[in-house]
Design a protein around this motif. Sequence first.
Motif, short mmCIF file in Angstrom:
data_model
loop_
_atom_site.label_atom_id
_atom_site.label_comp_id
_atom_site.label_asym_id
_atom_site.label_seq_id
_atom_site.Cartn_x
_atom_site.Cartn_y
_atom_site.Cartn_z
N THR A 95 -2.15 8.96 -1.70
CA THR A 95 -1.60 8.79 -0.35
C THR A 95 -1.52 7.32 0.07
OG1 THR A 95 -3.81 9.20 0.56
CG2 THR A 95 -2.31 11.07 0.41
N ALA A 96 -2.44 6.48 -0.40
CA ALA A 96 -2.38 5.06 -0.03
C ALA A 96 -1.11 4.41 -0.56
CB ALA A 96 -3.62 4.33 -0.55
N GLU A 97 -0.75 4.71 -1.79
CA GLU A 97 0.47 4.16 -2.37
C GLU A 97 1.71 4.69 -1.64
OE1 GLU A 97 -2.07 5.31 -4.00
OE2 GLU A 97 -2.56 4.02 -5.71
N LEU A 98 1.70 5.98 -1.32
CA LEU A 98 2.83 6.54 -0.57
C LEU A 98 2.94 5.89 0.80
CD1 LEU A 98 2.41 10.34 -1.41
CD2 LEU A 98 4.19 8.82 -2.28
N ALA A 99 1.82 5.68 1.46
CA ALA A 99 1.84 5.06 2.78
C ALA A 99 2.38 3.63 2.71
CB ALA A 99 0.43 5.07 3.37
N ALA A 100 2.04 2.90 1.65
CA ALA A 100 2.56 1.54 1.50
C ALA A 100 4.08 1.55 1.35
CB ALA A 100 1.90 0.87 0.29
#
Length: 381
Positions: A95-100
Amino acid sequence: MTEHIVIGAGLAGAATAYALTMRGEDVTVLEQHTPANAHGSSHGSARILRFAYPQRLYLDLVVAARAMWDDVERAAGTELIITTGALDHGEARHTAELAALFAAAGIDHEVLSPAQAGARWPQFAFDTAVLWHPAAGVIDAETAVSAMLRLAVASGRARVLEDWTVAEVGRRAGGGFRVTSANGGAVDGERVIVAAGAWLPALLGHLGLPRGFLESLPDFEVREEQAFHLPYRDGERPVRRDDPWPTFIHKTGEIFTYGLPGGRDAGFAGQKLAQFNGGRVIASALDADGQITTAMRARMIDYAQRYLPGLVPEPYAETTCLFTNTPTEDFVIDEAGGVVVVSACSGHGAKFAPLLGELAAGLAVGDGSVPEEFRVAHHRG
């Protein structure tokens, strides 16, 4: 003479026909059953429209496709998408990569802790951070197919032939193509667009494609997916109320499950659940049997008991759907010798339908381009 022959009246075929007529081109759509029938990949009223992709290419294409869906809805005067928002969670969902990526693309989103997400959506159980993006929703696939075909026919430039099984695509001596049916009928056209979905593997040797192109196509894997509708517990609100359940993707090292409000064909009474690429592998749509396995049913019931306390873990409806995958899950949209292939959407193509139609139409008339990732040469490399 019809200028273009589209084989297949699912989402991709209907979108291609509509896009061609919007360009002033004449089209005949050939469908072996009826549009958006249950033997293919575009039936039913519930497909996820989401923006959460780990590749910027697909995220940007969703943004473009969403605007095109708005245009189709306005033209048809029909609601095709219900906005529900979407939840992504699980340690393998990143999710962190998607949020970025969302931040870079300007997509509205939030990242919440399990406790924060659980307080907002108590019908779910979370054990990792959760990505929320409110612009996601649910597409009514059958209605979308009907709307795009209706618009194409209303233009006066399209016709749809049902119960028309393609047997062979041959080249005419004077140029163009003749498509013949299993019962001896024939349709002539200058170009052919093949949007046959899970029927493509069985058709490949009959499409008149150049040998080099045919041999360079990726290996297509067809899966017969199984989906289960589980009812909301008393007091839960179905999809068309002011506060619908969101769609979700939950991905861990063991499971890859997705869910969405079940939609019209399941009575808006529950959530539709499935395991991504969990169905059996078959050669093509010809081998589909529409059967639900007790093992998959038990797996989805167990999942609901663990992660979806807002559902009664007893399916009230079940269905199958066909996914046609490439090894990379990238689409195939390419042209060779006057034949355009639009296929292998790998279980995530519905949301892109108007855009896929526009890309295919551009290749057919010779004034468009497609991302290199969708070209056969990319798959071959």
